[in-house]
Design an enzyme around this catalytic site. Sequence first.
Site, mmCIF file in Angstrom:
data_model
loop_
_atom_site.group_PDB
_atom_site.id
_atom_site.type_symbol
_atom_site.label_atom_id
_atom_site.label_comp_id
_atom_site.label_asym_id
_atom_site.label_seq_id
_atom_site.Cartn_x
_atom_site.Cartn_y
_atom_site.Cartn_z
ATOM 1 N N GLU A 270 0.765 -1.249 0.000
ATOM 2 C CA GLU A 270 0.000 0.000 0.000
ATOM 3 C C GLU A 270 0.797 1.301 0.000
ATOM 4 O O GLU A 270 0.676 2.120 0.908
ATOM 5 C CB GLU A 270 -0.995 0.000 1.170
ATOM 6 N N GLU B 291 -6.128 -7.898 -0.372
ATOM 7 C CA GLU B 291 -6.870 -7.671 0.866
ATOM 8 C C GLU B 291 -8.324 -7.411 0.512
ATOM 9 O O GLU B 291 -8.614 -6.549 -0.321
ATOM 10 C CB GLU B 291 -6.334 -6.448 1.644
#
Length: 400
Positions: free
Chosen positions: A223, A332
């Site tokens: 991320e 995710e």
Amino acid sequence: MKSVILSLAVALTSARCAFSVAVWGQCGGVNYTGDTVCDSGSACVVLNDFYSQCIPGATATTSSTTTTRPTSTTTSTAPSSSICSGSRTAFKHFGVSESGAEFGNGKIPGVLGTDYTWPSPSSVDYFMSAGFNTFRIPFLMERISPPSTGGMTGPFDQTYLNGLKTIVSYITGKGGYAAIDPHNYMIFNGQTISSTSTFQAWWKALASQFVNDSHVIFDLQNEPHDIPAQTVFQLMQAGVNGVRSSGATSQMIWVEGTSWTGAWTWTSSGNGDAFGAIKDPNNNLAIEMHQYLDSDGSGTSGTCVSSTIGAERLQNATAWLKAHNLKGVLGEIGAGSNTACIQAVQGALCEMQQSGVWLGALWWAAGPWWGDYFQSIEPPNGPAISQILPQALKPFLPVA
Ligand SMILES: *[C@@H]1O[C@H](CO)[C@@H](O)[C@H](O)[C@H]1NC(C)=O
Ligand SMILES: *[C@@H]1O[C@H](CO)[C@@H](O)[C@H](O)[C@H]1NC(C)=O
Ligand SMILES: *[C@@H]1O[C@H](CO)[C@@H](O)[C@H](O)[C@H]1NC(C)=O
């Protein structure tokens, strides 16, 4: 090794034929060899060709075209084959993130068992015996490459590296896949990583530690955010080059984009324009995106925007993957244990399998230290175990 495990599993399953299947358990599907009789009060309902499930209060069905909605009086809604029709491609990677080694990120290096922990082998066992095959292992770069001994250009901390190797070998030794995930948001020791050559050399060094294990996946960075997409792209391309130059040519690489690698913002963040150019000399790479289903897409609320938000938030990314002839992985996904969220997760996974461009998905998250976090799927009783696991995830087994 793998065939020994498989034949043992078959032998154990066939030896158990005197038992009936517990509520929400699997009772049928292509190549399923277990018991097909459900515990009393539930019946075996065909959800798809791959998966039949013991649903409380349901009428047994024998084919997906005659599936009836269950008349369950619980608050949970069972999946129906009508939400996922048509032809689907089985996932190659389906599992969970096994979180823990990245905990305590304000404590560097931190103390094992106090500030951070490694995942539990028993948790890996639990998911593998349920049919999942892939585990993402977040860890911290400052612990494996301590700033006090040279940081990203210094030697690895052997104790922490061995902790990572131990859980990775445990997973891959059982035939699973382990995605190693520097969970640093492209920030090292408080500074945004900007040098492609440093990032490339760091990945070359780390990948060379896992060069002989073909079931390791290199997830180059978790991320990145607040960095231009083109800059993240250049860092990721350097990471790919570093991994391959280590001699690790058989393993898969997953790359993430900026803006927390969100699927719903993949094109609007600039990732779409930048990442079409990604090149892997070994042609074994996937674009890893993340997607939560709450209003701000952060995974901090158990309330989903709607029961269709999962599929909706993936549509643009799916179209982008198709247009660029690339494969995606949803590294995710997470949501609350309620009817709207369960349906939203089903819709997301359904859209992914129907598209054929998504290789798999990982729930966020298992791990020993989540406590009662609503998305925790850590066995035996993380909040996502009782409804999300059987209703939203297991119907999308088996893995290819
Ligand atoms: C079922 O087993 C056969 C034979 O091993 C295999 O070819 C096929 O891919 C399996 N199907 C599924 C859905 O796993
Ligand atoms: C990989 O295998 C080669 C050949 O057996 C060996 O020389 C090397 O040390 C191994 N690397 C690691 C990191 O285990
Ligand atoms: C995805 O988003 C981009 C930019 O917002 C847009 O140009 C494109 O048409 C969208 N694609 C689809 C399939 O919705």
